[in-house]
Design a protein around this motif. Structure first.
Motif, PDB file in Angstrom:
ATOM      1  N   SER A   1       0.830  -1.212   0.000  1.00  0.00           N
ATOM      2  CA  SER A   1       0.000   0.000   0.000  1.00  0.00           C
ATOM      3  C   SER A   1       0.860   1.256   0.000  1.00  0.00           C
ATOM      4  O   SER A   1       0.583   2.228  -0.732  1.00  0.00           O
ATOM      5  CB  SER A   1      -0.920  -0.025   1.221  1.00  0.00           C
ATOM      6  OG  SER A   1      -1.686   1.161   1.290  1.00  0.00           O
ATOM      7  N   ILE A   2       1.922   1.250   0.805  1.00  0.00           N
ATOM      8  CA  ILE A   2       2.823   2.410   0.842  1.00  0.00           C
ATOM      9  C   ILE A   2       3.503   2.602  -0.512  1.00  0.00           C
ATOM     10  O   ILE A   2       3.616   3.726  -1.040  1.00  0.00           O
ATOM     11  CB  ILE A   2       3.866   2.241   1.960  1.00  0.00           C
ATOM     12  CG1 ILE A   2       3.174   2.290   3.335  1.00  0.00           C
ATOM     13  CG2 ILE A   2       4.945   3.322   1.868  1.00  0.00           C
ATOM     14  CD1 ILE A   2       4.104   1.979   4.491  1.00  0.00           C
ATOM     15  N   SER A   3       3.959   1.520  -1.104  1.00  0.00           N
ATOM     16  CA  SER A   3       4.669   1.609  -2.386  1.00  0.00           C
ATOM     17  C   SER A   3       3.773   2.144  -3.507  1.00  0.00           C
ATOM     18  O   SER A   3       4.204   2.960  -4.331  1.00  0.00           O
ATOM     19  CB  SER A   3       5.206   0.235  -2.757  1.00  0.00           C
ATOM     20  OG  SER A   3       5.842   0.264  -4.023  1.00  0.00           O
ATOM     21  N   SER A   4       2.536   1.666  -3.518  1.00  0.00           N
ATOM     22  CA  SER A   4       1.627   2.091  -4.589  1.00  0.00           C
ATOM     23  C   SER A   4       1.114   3.508  -4.394  1.00  0.00           C
ATOM     24  O   SER A   4       0.774   4.210  -5.357  1.00  0.00           O
ATOM     25  CB  SER A   4       0.445   1.122  -4.679  1.00  0.00           C
ATOM     26  OG  SER A   4      -0.282   1.143  -3.456  1.00  0.00           O
ATOM     27  N   THR A   5       1.075   3.978  -3.147  1.00  0.00           N
ATOM     28  CA  THR A   5       0.529   5.306  -2.863  1.00  0.00           C
ATOM     29  C   THR A   5       1.598   6.397  -2.930  1.00  0.00           C
ATOM     30  O   THR A   5       1.298   7.550  -3.271  1.00  0.00           O
ATOM     31  CB  THR A   5      -0.115   5.306  -1.464  1.00  0.00           C
ATOM     32  OG1 THR A   5      -1.078   4.247  -1.389  1.00  0.00           O
ATOM     33  CG2 THR A   5      -0.828   6.618  -1.184  1.00  0.00           C
ATOM     34  N   PHE A   6       2.838   6.071  -2.629  1.00  0.00           N
ATOM     35  CA  PHE A   6       3.886   7.094  -2.513  1.00  0.00           C
ATOM     36  C   PHE A   6       4.108   7.844  -3.828  1.00  0.00           C
ATOM     37  O   PHE A   6       4.231   9.074  -3.847  1.00  0.00           O
ATOM     38  CB  PHE A   6       5.179   6.449  -2.055  1.00  0.00           C
ATOM     39  CG  PHE A   6       6.302   7.437  -1.881  1.00  0.00           C
ATOM     40  CD1 PHE A   6       6.345   8.266  -0.757  1.00  0.00           C
ATOM     41  CD2 PHE A   6       7.286   7.576  -2.850  1.00  0.00           C
ATOM     42  CE1 PHE A   6       7.366   9.185  -0.607  1.00  0.00           C
ATOM     43  CE2 PHE A   6       8.307   8.503  -2.697  1.00  0.00           C
ATOM     44  CZ  PHE A   6       8.353   9.295  -1.571  1.00  0.00           C
ATOM     45  N   SER A   7       4.127   7.133  -4.938  1.00  0.00           N
ATOM     46  CA  SER A   7       4.397   7.787  -6.221  1.00  0.00           C
ATOM     47  C   SER A   7       3.288   8.761  -6.613  1.00  0.00           C
ATOM     48  O   SER A   7       3.538   9.786  -7.263  1.00  0.00           O
ATOM     49  CB  SER A   7       4.576   6.738  -7.318  1.00  0.00           C
ATOM     50  OG  SER A   7       3.400   5.928  -7.399  1.00  0.00           O
ATOM     51  N   SER A   8       2.065   8.495  -6.194  1.00  0.00           N
ATOM     52  CA  SER A   8       0.929   9.349  -6.579  1.00  0.00           C
ATOM     53  C   SER A   8       0.805  10.589  -5.705  1.00  0.00           C
ATOM     54  O   SER A   8       0.151  11.561  -6.090  1.00  0.00           O
ATOM     55  CB  SER A   8      -0.376   8.536  -6.527  1.00  0.00           C
ATOM     56  OG  SER A   8      -0.619   8.097  -5.205  1.00  0.00           O
ATOM     57  N   VAL A   9       1.420  10.579  -4.505  1.00  0.00           N
ATOM     58  CA  VAL A   9       1.298  11.732  -3.597  1.00  0.00           C
ATOM     59  C   VAL A   9       2.585  12.545  -3.529  1.00  0.00           C
ATOM     60  O   VAL A   9       2.648  13.559  -2.809  1.00  0.00           O
ATOM     61  CB  VAL A   9       0.914  11.266  -2.176  1.00  0.00           C
ATOM     62  CG1 VAL A   9      -0.393  10.503  -2.217  1.00  0.00           C
ATOM     63  CG2 VAL A   9       2.023  10.435  -1.548  1.00  0.00           C
ATOM     64  N   ALA A  10       3.616  12.115  -4.234  1.00  0.00           N
ATOM     65  CA  ALA A  10       4.910  12.802  -4.123  1.00  0.00           C
ATOM     66  C   ALA A  10       4.843  14.242  -4.626  1.00  0.00           C
ATOM     67  O   ALA A  10       5.551  15.127  -4.118  1.00  0.00           O
ATOM     68  CB  ALA A  10       5.977  12.017  -4.886  1.00  0.00           C
ATOM     69  N   ALA A  11       3.984  14.539  -5.591  1.00  0.00           N
ATOM     70  CA  ALA A  11       3.943  15.883  -6.179  1.00  0.00           C
ATOM     71  C   ALA A  11       3.059  16.842  -5.409  1.00  0.00           C
ATOM     72  O   ALA A  11       3.067  18.056  -5.681  1.00  0.00           O
ATOM     73  CB  ALA A  11       3.461  15.791  -7.636  1.00  0.00           C
ATOM     74  N   SER A  12       2.285  16.395  -4.490  1.00  0.00           N
ATOM     75  CA  SER A  12       1.344  17.263  -3.773  1.00  0.00           C
ATOM     76  C   SER A  12       1.707  17.306  -2.287  1.00  0.00           C
ATOM     77  O   SER A  12       1.802  16.253  -1.634  1.00  0.00           O
ATOM     78  CB  SER A  12      -0.085  16.725  -3.951  1.00  0.00           C
ATOM     79  OG  SER A  12      -0.994  17.456  -3.162  1.00  0.00           O
ATOM     80  N   GLU A  13       1.886  18.550  -1.764  1.00  0.00           N
ATOM     81  CA  GLU A  13       2.249  18.698  -0.368  1.00  0.00           C
ATOM     82  C   GLU A  13       1.111  18.291   0.554  1.00  0.00           C
ATOM     83  O   GLU A  13       1.316  17.679   1.601  1.00  0.00           O
ATOM     84  CB  GLU A  13       2.647  20.154  -0.087  1.00  0.00           C
ATOM     85  CG  GLU A  13       3.956  20.587  -0.744  1.00  0.00           C
ATOM     86  CD  GLU A  13       5.142  19.814  -0.173  1.00  0.00           C
ATOM     87  OE1 GLU A  13       5.077  19.411   1.030  1.00  0.00           O
ATOM     88  OE2 GLU A  13       6.113  19.586  -0.893  1.00  0.00           O
TER      89      GLU A  13
END
Length: 237
Positions: free
Chosen positions: A144-156
């Motif tokens: 879950s962390i791996s799949s979510t991290f890339s999608s939230v990296a651009a938004s603070e």
């Protein structure tokens, strides 16, 4: 046992009396037959002799009746002896009782060993099941962390939300760890308590076996003394 010995002695005495009386009666019978033969041949007997023979004949009849009563009594005593012997044969001896006790102890130890082995298998299964559940949960969290991290990296804002979720996950893991540690402490305490009980039980068992051994030795000494006493009594008699 004393009653049995008394009955056996009475039985033997009655048999000896019966045999002696039979021999006595046979001798008197031969004598009477001889006297009767003399009478038949016309030689005759004095009147005193005839009276004596009549008395002997009466004595023979009374003694025959007494012999019949003794024979009946002997039959009853013999039956009682056989009944007592069967009862004594049905009672286990001291050596047999000790052997049974030893066998029961061995069986109890074998059952205890099998029970302990079965408990060990159950505990191992439960431990492996718990480990599997925790590993699956860990893998799920990491995925879950791996799949979510890339999608939230651009938004603070999403990063902040993601970090909050990670904190919740961390708190949940710490809670699970605390519960597992509490279960471990409880199991450790229970193990220590059982170990203390086992030590006490083993000490009691050691004392018990020592007492049984001393009892067996005293029984052997008692049997030797009884045998020696009977031998001396037989020699003195």
């Amino acid at each position: 046992m004393e009653m049995l010995e008394s009955l056996v002695n009475t039985n033997e005495s009655l048999q000896e009396q019966e045999e002696a009386f039979r021999q006595h009666c046979k001798a008197h019978k031969q004598e009477l037959l001889h006297r009767l033969k003399e009478l038949d041949e016309g030689r005759g007997l004095p009147e005193e002799e005839l009276e004596r023979l009549i008395k002997v004949e009466g004595l023979y009849e009374s003694e025959t009746e007494r012999l019949e009563k003794i024979s009946q009594l002997l039959a009853r005593k013999t039956q009682q002896v056989h009944v007592l012997r069967r009862k004594i044969d049905d009672v286990a001896s001291r050596a047999e009782l000790v052997q049974y006790e030893r066998r029961f102890v061995e069986l109890y130890e074998q059952i205890g060993s099998n029970l302990e082995e079965t408990r060990s298998f159950y505990n191992r299964y439960n431990s492996l099941t718990d480990c599997s559940k925790f590993q699956q949960k860990e893998i799920s969290i990491l995925n879950s962390i791996s799949s979510t991290f890339s999608s939230v990296a651009a938004s603070e804002s999403r990063k902040t939300e993601f970090l909050q979720q990670l904190q919740v996950i961390k708190n949940g893991v710490q809670d699970n760890l605390a519960r597992v540690q509490a279960r471990l402490d409880e199991a450790t305490k229970k193990r220590d308590d059982e170990a203390a009980k086992l030590a006490k039980a083993m000490e009691r068992q050691r004392i018990y076996f020592k007492a049984v051994k001393q009892f067996q030795e005293e029984c052997q000494k008692n049997e030797q003394l009884v045998s020696l006493l009977k031998t001396r009594q037989a020699g003195g008699g």
